[in-house]
Write a protein that holds these residues in place. Structure first.
Motif, short mmCIF file in Angstrom:
data_model
loop_
_atom_site.label_atom_id
_atom_site.label_comp_id
_atom_site.label_asym_id
_atom_site.label_seq_id
_atom_site.Cartn_x
_atom_site.Cartn_y
_atom_site.Cartn_z
N ASP A 99 0.86 -1.20 0.00
CA ASP A 99 0.00 0.00 0.00
C ASP A 99 0.89 1.24 0.00
N GLU A 100 0.48 2.24 -0.78
CA GLU A 100 1.30 3.45 -0.91
C GLU A 100 1.44 4.22 0.41
N GLN A 101 0.47 4.05 1.30
CA GLN A 101 0.54 4.79 2.57
C GLN A 101 1.77 4.41 3.39
N PHE A 102 2.37 3.24 3.07
CA PHE A 102 3.54 2.79 3.83
C PHE A 102 4.85 3.03 3.07
N SER A 103 4.80 3.82 2.01
CA SER A 103 5.97 3.96 1.15
C SER A 103 7.18 4.57 1.86
N ASN A 104 6.94 5.41 2.83
CA ASN A 104 8.05 6.05 3.55
C ASN A 104 8.46 5.31 4.82
N GLU A 105 7.73 4.25 5.14
CA GLU A 105 7.98 3.55 6.40
C GLU A 105 9.34 2.86 6.47
N PRO A 106 9.84 2.24 5.39
CA PRO A 106 11.16 1.59 5.50
C PRO A 106 12.26 2.54 5.96
N LYS A 107 12.32 3.74 5.37
CA LYS A 107 13.36 4.69 5.77
C LYS A 107 13.13 5.17 7.20
N ARG A 108 11.86 5.44 7.54
CA ARG A 108 11.57 5.94 8.89
C ARG A 108 11.92 4.89 9.94
N LEU A 109 11.56 3.63 9.68
CA LEU A 109 11.84 2.58 10.65
C LEU A 109 13.33 2.29 10.76
N TRP A 110 14.05 2.46 9.66
CA TRP A 110 15.51 2.30 9.72
C TRP A 110 16.12 3.38 10.61
N ARG A 111 15.62 4.62 10.46
CA ARG A 111 16.12 5.71 11.31
C ARG A 111 15.77 5.47 12.78
N LEU A 112 14.53 5.05 13.04
CA LEU A 112 14.12 4.77 14.42
C LEU A 112 14.94 3.63 15.02
N TYR A 113 15.22 2.64 14.19
CA TYR A 113 15.99 1.49 14.69
C TYR A 113 17.40 1.93 15.09
N GLN A 114 18.02 2.76 14.26
CA GLN A 114 19.37 3.24 14.59
C GLN A 114 19.34 4.08 15.88
N GLU A 115 18.31 4.91 16.01
CA GLU A 115 18.18 5.70 17.24
C GLU A 115 18.01 4.79 18.45
N ALA A 116 17.22 3.73 18.29
CA ALA A 116 17.01 2.79 19.39
C ALA A 116 18.30 2.07 19.76
N GLU A 117 19.08 1.70 18.76
CA GLU A 117 20.37 1.05 19.03
C GLU A 117 21.29 1.97 19.83
N ASN A 118 21.34 3.25 19.44
CA ASN A 118 22.19 4.20 20.16
C ASN A 118 21.68 4.40 21.59
N LEU A 119 20.35 4.50 21.75
CA LEU A 119 19.79 4.64 23.09
C LEU A 119 20.10 3.41 23.94
N ASN A 120 20.06 2.24 23.33
CA ASN A 120 20.35 1.01 24.06
C ASN A 120 21.80 0.98 24.53
N LYS A 121 22.70 1.38 23.64
CA LYS A 121 24.13 1.39 23.98
C LYS A 121 24.42 2.43 25.06
N ASP A 122 23.92 3.67 24.87
CA ASP A 122 24.17 4.73 25.85
C ASP A 122 23.47 4.44 27.17
N GLY A 123 22.25 3.90 27.09
CA GLY A 123 21.51 3.60 28.30
C GLY A 123 22.18 2.54 29.15
N LEU A 124 22.78 1.54 28.50
CA LEU A 124 23.50 0.50 29.23
C LEU A 124 24.69 1.09 29.98
N ILE A 125 25.37 2.04 29.33
CA ILE A 125 26.49 2.72 30.00
C ILE A 125 25.98 3.52 31.20
N ASP A 126 24.86 4.23 31.00
CA ASP A 126 24.27 5.01 32.10
C ASP A 126 23.91 4.10 33.27
#
Length: 500
Positions: free
Chosen positions: A174-201
């Motif tokens: 469906d076209e409504q999800f056309s931008n979701e792959p890029k958005r979810l990739w960005r969110l995933y990278q942000e989550a990985e960074n939060l996970n790494k920094d949060g573990l240090i905290d």
């Protein structure tokens, strides 16, 4: 350099330090200071009057009400202070009791706020929230790391179609999800960074360094928010595809993989939602603690002012009670009496006429802004230019209600009686200089008026404290006639204020 020379230099340095400590950190130059102290404070009104033959005096009650007592008869000789009549005081007594209850409640509320402040400063609740947060985080990062690895497989592996990430495959339906792959990739990278920094905290927080625990809990909560967003968005896309298959009565050749993805995301949704609720509750509790710590001084000050207000209300209620009684302000004789027990008496309507036993009295015209500061019975100091070496005491016995216009200025008549024997030779129309004591405060903190700075928002003074000039907010009360001001709160006896 010889040993003796070194010793001499050290002694000189030591003496220099002592001199600096005792003399070099003195008060700011060219400043005058006043040490806050307790004094009696008086506000007085000075006017010029005339000696006149004493006239009869009409007395009225200051309140309307039912007369419950008449204690004199026509012809009775009376002394100053004799109780003449009284009204029903039940309403006034109820007002006093209500004011006493209001004051007690305000004091209890202040005690409660002070207790809360002690408990907050002790930090029991904060420490409990910190402990609960660290307990949650002890297993949190093991699970989030596993969830991130699994999300990586679900989103970015190519198990549904070769050379195409799963999320790209899902989004194509469906076209409504056309931008979701890029958005979810960005969110995933942000989550990985939060996970790494949060573990240090979290690891820093376990060592108990500063505010690290609060930071670690906030980091954990931020990660749960990010993961919840990734999981929800991915589930929405997969559910759309599953619903499409059901509507079209189709079976995907890799239905088992799609179902596995959906089921795994549902499980993660429950896990992350549980973490999110618990961590958010703790974060809110910690933030509320710091908000309370910040606001408590204002809460205490506000409640202290409320206690002061309730004290004033009680004082006003007690002062009001006195207006239900009618006392004689002079020595004299009851000339006439228009009172009967049980009848309703109207305020400020004369009901008793007295003839003064004094031969003379003083009549003075008081400026309208000053007359409201004077009460019947106010002490007066009298000076007669004809008798320059003597001063006489008296008191206000009458305040007129009809204004006099003198040079387009409004005045009201006041009559003053002498409290002591008069010298021979006093004559009517003699000039009298009178000083009326309108208000008095005993043993209160005072400072010079010139030390006070007033703006629309606050009243402040500058104090010299710990070798520095500091500004303090204060509350002032009575302003005396000697340019001194009562300090209600904000300063303590012995503090030094700077004069302008």
């Amino acid at each position: 350099m010889s040993k003796k020379t070194i010793v001499i230099l050290l002694l000189v340095l030591f003496v220099g330090i002592i001199v600096y400590l005792f003399f070099g950190r003195g008060k700011p130059p060219e400043k005058e200071f006043f040490v806050v102290e307790k004094q009696d404070l008086v506000r007085e009104i000075s006017v010029v009057g005339k000696v006149k033959p004493a006239e009869s005096l009409d007395l009225a009650l200051e309140r309307t009400g039912v007369l419950t007592g008449v204690f004199v008869e026509t012809g009775d000789k009376i002394e100053r202070g004799t109780l003449l009549a009284r009204l029903d005081i039940s309403d006034a007594e109820k007002t006093i009791k209500d004011a006493e209850v209001g004051l007690e409640n305000a004091k209890l509320a202040l005690d409660k706020i002070n207790l809360q402040q002690e408990q907050l400063l002790r930090g029991d609740t904060l420490n409990k929230n910190y402990e609960d947060g660290l307990t949650i985080l002890s297993s949190f990062y093991d699970e989030t790391t596993a969830i991130l690895n699994s999300l990586d497989d679900i989103l970015f592996e190519a198990t549904l179609e070769e050379e195409k990430q799963n999320i790209e495959y899902y989004a194509e339906y469906d076209e409504q999800f056309s931008n979701e792959p890029k958005r979810l990739w960005r969110l995933y990278q942000e989550a990985e960074n939060l996970n790494k920094d949060g573990l240090i905290d979290y690891q820093v927080a376990k060592r108990g360094e500063g505010d690290a625990t609060r930071k670690a809990i906030n980091s954990g909560q931020s990660l749960t928010v990010k993961l919840a967003e990734i999981i929800k968005s991915t589930r929405d896309i997969i559910r759309y595809l599953q619903d499409y298959f059901v509507e079209e009565d189709l079976v995907h050749e890799k239905q088992s993989i799609i179902s596995s993805h959906a089921n795994t995301l549902s499980q993660y949704d429950l896990v992350i939602d549980d973490y999110l609720k618990n961590l958010t509750t703790i974060v809110n509790a910690i933030n509320d603690y710091y908000d309370r710590i910040e606001s408590l001084p204002l809460d205490v000050r506000t409640q202290e002012l409320l206690v002061k207000q309730r004290e004033n209300e009680l004082a006003d209620a007690k002062n009001n009670l006195a207006k239900y009684f009618l006392y004689s302000p002079i020595n004299g004789v009851v000339a006439s009496l228009d009172l009967k027990r049980g009848e309703i008496v109207t305020a400020n309507v004369p009901v008793i006429e007295l003839i003064s036993s004094s031969q003379f009295e003083i009549v003075a015209d008081i400026y309208e802004e000053d007359i409201v500061k004077i009460e019947i019975g106010a002490p007066v100091e009298i000076s007669l230019p004809a008798f320059p070496k003597e001063t006489f005491k008296g008191r206000v016995i009458f305040i007129g209600t009809a204004e006099k216009i003198i040079d387009r200025v409004v005045y009201y008549e006041a009559r003053i009686v002498f409290d002591e024997d008069l010298p021979k030779g006093i004559k009517p129309t003699m000039t009298a200089d009178v000083v009326i004591q309108s208000e008095r405060r005993k043993n209160v903190l005072v400072i010079p008026e010139e030390a006070v700075k007033k703006t629309d928002e606050k009243t402040t003074v500058e104090v010299f404290q710990d070798g520095e000039v500091k500004e303090k907010e204060i509350e002032v009360g009575l302003e005396g006639d000697d340019d001194m001001v009562e300090v209600v709160s904000g300063l303590e006896e012995g503090e030094e204020v700077i004069l302008e």
